[in-house]
Write a protein that holds these residues in place. Structure first.
Motif, short mmCIF file in Angstrom:
data_model
loop_
_atom_site.label_atom_id
_atom_site.label_comp_id
_atom_site.label_asym_id
_atom_site.label_seq_id
_atom_site.Cartn_x
_atom_site.Cartn_y
_atom_site.Cartn_z
N VAL A 184 -11.73 -5.01 -1.93
CA VAL A 184 -11.62 -3.53 -1.67
C VAL A 184 -12.79 -2.65 -0.92
O VAL A 184 -12.71 -2.24 0.00
N LEU B 167 0.77 -1.28 0.15
CA LEU B 167 0.12 0.09 0.10
C LEU B 167 0.82 1.29 -0.08
O LEU B 167 0.62 2.42 0.29
N PRO C 25 -0.54 3.33 -8.30
CA PRO C 25 -1.37 2.19 -9.12
C PRO C 25 -2.08 2.67 -10.16
O PRO C 25 -2.39 4.01 -10.24
N TYR D 204 -6.89 7.06 -1.90
CA TYR D 204 -5.39 6.75 -1.83
C TYR D 204 -5.30 5.19 -1.73
O TYR D 204 -4.68 4.45 -2.43
N PHE D 205 -6.09 4.67 -0.88
CA PHE D 205 -5.73 3.04 -0.55
C PHE D 205 -6.55 2.21 -1.31
O PHE D 205 -6.24 1.13 -1.70
N ALA D 206 -7.81 2.61 -1.82
CA ALA D 206 -8.81 1.71 -2.61
C ALA D 206 -7.92 1.23 -3.97
O ALA D 206 -7.98 0.09 -4.20
N PRO D 207 -7.19 2.06 -4.87
CA PRO D 207 -6.77 1.83 -5.91
C PRO D 207 -5.38 0.53 -5.54
O PRO D 207 -5.09 -0.18 -6.48
N ARG D 208 -4.85 0.91 -4.51
CA ARG D 208 -3.53 0.15 -4.15
C ARG D 208 -4.14 -1.25 -3.48
O ARG D 208 -3.43 -2.28 -3.88
N LEU D 209 -5.14 -1.21 -2.88
CA LEU D 209 -5.97 -2.39 -2.34
C LEU D 209 -6.48 -3.27 -3.58
O LEU D 209 -6.37 -4.58 -3.60
N GLN D 210 -6.79 -2.63 -4.42
CA GLN D 210 -7.21 -3.19 -5.71
C GLN D 210 -6.38 -3.93 -6.47
O GLN D 210 -6.51 -4.88 -6.84
N TYR E 154 -3.42 -5.04 -5.29
CA TYR E 154 -3.04 -6.12 -4.44
C TYR E 154 -3.99 -7.17 -4.55
O TYR E 154 -3.45 -8.25 -4.99
N LEU F 239 -8.37 3.30 -10.05
CA LEU F 239 -9.34 2.22 -9.97
C LEU F 239 -10.61 2.08 -10.73
O LEU F 239 -10.76 0.95 -11.10
#
Ligand SMILES: [Zn+2]
Lengths: 225, 193
Positions: free
Chosen positions: B57, A53, A58, B34-40, B42, A61
């Motif tokens: 996510v 993270l 990334p 910030y975190f959702a795209p990175r979790l996705q 992963y 989304l």
């Protein structure tokens, strides 16, 4: 003072949730008992979090996604908190042969998985811990002056001392010690004037090697009922 | 100077605190972006399935939204806390794929989201037996609002969050009512000696 710890790789796989169920229980219980490994696990969590993270940019989304950000945000704002799923209360007491043992937190939270105790030859008791997966997880209790016939294993054997002390040819193992033996090791665990409660994960059936106990090979099936 | 990003640990912790204390949608949205795209990313690598990845996510970030009060900044960063939530959800997702009754659950291994009732620790904890014997008598002397909270927690065994949900009042109010009630009970018990 704990002398024997799981390897760093064990701790990483534990933190990632990628060990077998039996080994997750073993390593988790060791971590409960070991402040050194607790600190190590916190470091590993941080490193994994940074890796997964961290600040690498990334893909957006929405790019290949079935949902867009706004829709998911709205769904989250409109959602209800999931109720607590703690269906079974933790129980940290284990009674055996008139002794009371206090279970570390991981075992206490999973105490409903501990099966009935059965007596084995040679002042030994065993209770299965049903966690799913291929490997067997058992409590093994050795009374004072008890011994297990010398044996090797077809797979790996991990033993964790929950309470007490036992020794084999090489070492003495006490509360919290985590011992991993591969199939090349022969060993014959024994207790002296103190009893010992251990948790053991076995990959394959025990294989007895010494003299008479070779005749006892069917005995190994007791561990795998 | 670029604006502070949630990858700045202090800023992320502040955002989580805002989500916990005032259910700030703005603070949560910033964390989410910030975190959702990175979790996705992963989860897509882990599952190789977009829908499952999106589910992970959403479930992870829903927990961040509802359980932000369980984040303890002294135990680690916001990113670490969110990672452990995602790790647990992934573990249970994999388990459900081949569901067997006796399989371990992530919460039993890593109780990341367990309500800890930490305001009841040490100072405010009362001996169980003492409580059970004397609570009922002394509780009647508490203001009605405090008595309700105490009964739900100690007699019905609810967590503070569950009490907050049941009474539709903020968690902070439940905590302060509990604290005041226990102080009052301690005084009552002391004077009764
Ligand atoms: Zn250790």
């Amino acid at each position: 003072m704990i002398k024997f710890h799981p390897s760093e790789q064990h701790l990483v796989l534990y933190t990632a949730g990628e060990l077998s169920p039996a080994m997750l229980m073993m390593v988790g219980t060791h971590v409960d008992m070991c402040s050194h490994c607790q600190a190590h696990v916190r470091d590993i969590e941080q490193q994994l979090a940074r890796k997964l993270l961290g600040d690498v940019e990334p893909q957006p989304l929405a790019r290949n996604a079935a949902l867009d950000e706004q829709a998911m945000l709205q769904a989250i704002f409109n959602s209800q908190p999931t109720p607590q799923t703690a269906a079974v209360a933790a129980n940290d007491s284990l009674y055996l042969e008139g002794n009371h043992f206090k279970l570390p937190a991981t075992l206490a939270r999973n105490s409903h998985r501990i099966g009935d105790w059965s007596r084995l030859p040679g002042k030994l008791w065993r209770a299965p811990v049903t966690v799913g997966g291929e490997e067997m997880l058992n409590f093994i209790y050795m009374a004072e002056n008890a011994s297990l016939p010398e044996h090797t294993h077809k797979g790996n054997e991990a033993t964790l001392v929950v309470n007490g002390v036992f020794n084999d040819e090489n070492n003495e193992y006490r509360d919290g010690d985590f011992v991993l033996l591969d199939n090349h090791h022969k060993h014959s665990p024994a207790t002296q004037n103190e009893d010992c409660l251990t948790l053991a994960a076995l990959e394959g059936p025990l294989h007895f090697t010494s003299g008479l106990s070779r005749l006892l090979n069917p005995f190994s099936s007791l561990f795998f009922k | 100077m670029p604006p502070a990003q949630p990858d700045n640990a202090e800023h992320a912790a502040e955002l989580l605190a805002k989500v916990a204390s005032e259910q700030s949608r703005a603070a949560f949205s910033e964390l989410f972006r910030y975190f959702a795209p990175r979790l996705q990313a992963y989860a897509t690598r882990q599952f190789g399935n977009e829908q499952t990845a999106m589910d992970l996510v959403q479930e992870t970030m829903s927990n961040v939204w509802h359980k932000a009060h369980l984040f303890k900044p002294d135990r680690g960063s916001a990113a670490t806390w969110i990672f452990t939530i995602a790790r647990n959800i992934r573990f249970d997702f994999l388990r459900k794929n081949k569901y067997r009754q006796y399989d371990l659950s992530a919460d039993d291994l890593w109780p990341v989201l367990a309500e800890t009732n930490d305001s009841l620790d040490d100072d405010y904890a009362l001996d169980d037996d003492l409580l059970m014997q004397q609570l009922s008598v002394f509780c009647e002397q508490l203001p009605a609002a405090q008595r309700t909270v105490i009964e739900l927690i100690y007699i019905e065994g609810k967590s503070q969050q569950e009490v907050a949900d049941a009474l539709q009042i903020p968690l902070g109010t439940v905590k302060s009512r509990t604290r005041l009630a226990l102080q009052k009970l301690k005084e009552l018990i002391k004077h009764d000696d």
